[in-house]
Design an enzyme around this catalytic site. Structure first.
Site, mmCIF file in Angstrom:
data_model
loop_
_atom_site.group_PDB
_atom_site.id
_atom_site.type_symbol
_atom_site.label_atom_id
_atom_site.label_comp_id
_atom_site.label_asym_id
_atom_site.label_seq_id
_atom_site.Cartn_x
_atom_site.Cartn_y
_atom_site.Cartn_z
ATOM 1 N N HIS A 181 132.869 125.389 15.258
ATOM 2 C CA HIS A 181 132.117 124.980 16.484
ATOM 3 C C HIS A 181 132.916 124.348 17.508
ATOM 4 C CE1 HIS A 181 129.021 125.067 13.219
ATOM 5 N NE2 HIS A 181 129.916 124.344 12.316
ATOM 6 N N GLU A 191 131.359 117.112 12.682
ATOM 7 C CA GLU A 191 131.867 118.218 12.016
ATOM 8 C C GLU A 191 132.940 119.086 13.050
ATOM 9 O OE1 GLU A 191 131.043 122.757 10.180
ATOM 10 O OE2 GLU A 191 129.582 121.582 10.981
ATOM 11 N N HIS A 227 135.148 124.838 8.095
ATOM 12 C CA HIS A 227 133.718 123.919 8.175
ATOM 13 C C HIS A 227 133.647 123.056 7.578
ATOM 14 C CE1 HIS A 227 131.581 126.896 11.166
ATOM 15 N NE2 HIS A 227 132.538 127.869 10.868
ATOM 16 N N GLU A 249 134.187 125.897 3.335
ATOM 17 C CA GLU A 249 133.106 124.836 3.648
ATOM 18 C C GLU A 249 133.750 123.695 2.870
ATOM 19 O OE1 GLU A 249 129.814 126.173 5.696
ATOM 20 O OE2 GLU A 249 130.565 124.077 5.478
HETATM 21 ZN ZN LIG Z 1 129.856 124.628 10.318
#
Ligand SMILES: [Zn+2]
Length: 332
Positions: A122, A159, A214, A296
């Site tokens: 992001h 995030e 992430h 993640e």
């Molecule tokens: Zn993400």
């Protein structure tokens, strides 16, 4: 968050979503016997790391990383952008070890001559550019939004801030080993880059390894980390057949070390306890021509995981675990 629409959007309980966009992700793991069997063999590797941590309370590599106070300063974000580096326009590291911007990296250290591309998931200001990030781009077997906003903890820690922080810590650790490190964005771009460009930066740099960082936004109670491996995709501009093998190797190393250094258990909601998932719907993997995985790091929507994610000391361990995994992969 690549488990559920990276826009932090709503999701169906028990369903996990897609980092590129809010639609059910297509894990090619579910229900596939042989792959599950293969991954079953991996369980020990990842779990061992975690069990060692549980048993000894410290990473077995003796680095002493675990438990280091959060004195480790987050890497300077005032790093001169290396657009001058000219490679991919992403921010490369003018390492102190005599590397030329755009050159082939430090001449000293175990990772001398190696190029690593880090993709902080992001962008902190994506939410200010919804028209740009909602534009559709081609990811080989589908068209998807250029980028998404990502999720956040219930207390509002984004995030996109988390991914940049861990990416910068990881860059510092890998540079110390002599690698030339390129970030796809370093918090200076107004939005993006788009998911296709994030893959292309790794390709243009001829990265020896690439990783997209992430954190997930799953239901409360869903906990732990998972590493996403590219499935074999050969459609449109995507052809991952040559990278699925080395990316799996990279993913195993990263998962094992991440578990060991952070003491975080593999995901209890994706990957059947292996800490690994295989997907064919992520633009950042489909379009990669170099060994690449997504990680993640935990579930930002679970209060226990969120407490870890918001801790600088844990983020340093996360970066340490990833860097050790990449180092052991690059050392082959
Ligand atoms: Zn993400």
């Amino acid at each position: 968050m690549s488990g559920r629409g990276d826009n932090g959007g709503a999701h169906e309980p028990g369903d996990f979503h897609d980092p590129d966009r809010a639609r059910p992700a297509r894990s090619v793991l579910r229900g596939r016997g042989p792959l599950t069997v293969t991954l079953a063999a991996l369980v020990p590797a990842v779990l061992v790391g975690w069990l060692i941590f549980q048993a000894t309370g410290s990473p077995s590599n003796g680095s002493g990383a675990a438990g280091e106070p959060d004195g480790t300063p987050a890497p300077a974000s005032t790093r001169p952008s290396a657009s001058a580096s000219g490679h991919s326009g992403a921010s490369a590291s003018p390492s102190s070890k005599g590397t030329r911007p755009g050159g082939s990296g430090a001449t000293q250290g175990p990772l001398a001559g190696k190029v690593v591309v880090i993709d902080p998931g992001h962008n902190p200001s994506n939410h200010l550019h919804t028209t740009d990030i909602n534009r559709q781009v081609d990811v080989g077997n589908a068209r998807k939004e250029c980028d998404t906003t990502g999720t956040a903890t219930n207390s509002g820690y984004p995030e996109a801030e988390f991914t940049l922080d861990v990416a910068r810590r990881l860059r510092t650790l890998l540079e110390k080993q002599g690698a030339r490190v390129v970030l796809t964005q370093d918090g200076k771009r107004p939005w993006g880059p788009c998911v296709d460009e994030r893959a292309q930066i790794g390709n243009k740099e001829h990265a020896d390894a690439a990783i997209s960082i992430h954190a997930d936004g799953a239901p409360v109670g869903d906990r732990g980390f998972h590493v996403i491996l590219p499935a074999p995709v050969h459609e449109g501009g995507a052809d991952t057949r040559a990278i699925t093998g080395p990316s799996r190797d990279l993913g195993e190393h990263v998962a094992g070390r991440f578990a060991r250094v952070t003491g975080t258990a593999p995901s209890n909601y994706i990957g059947q306890g292996t800490g690994l998932d295989v997907r064919d719907d992520l633009g950042g993997l489909n379009l990669s021509e170099v060994p690449k995985v997504f990680i993640e790091c935990g579930n930002m929507r679970d209060s226990k995981d969120a407490a870890l994610i918001m801790s600088g000391a844990w983020r340093q361990k996360a970066a340490q675990g990833i860097s050790e995994g990449m180092m052991s992969f690059l050392h082959g």
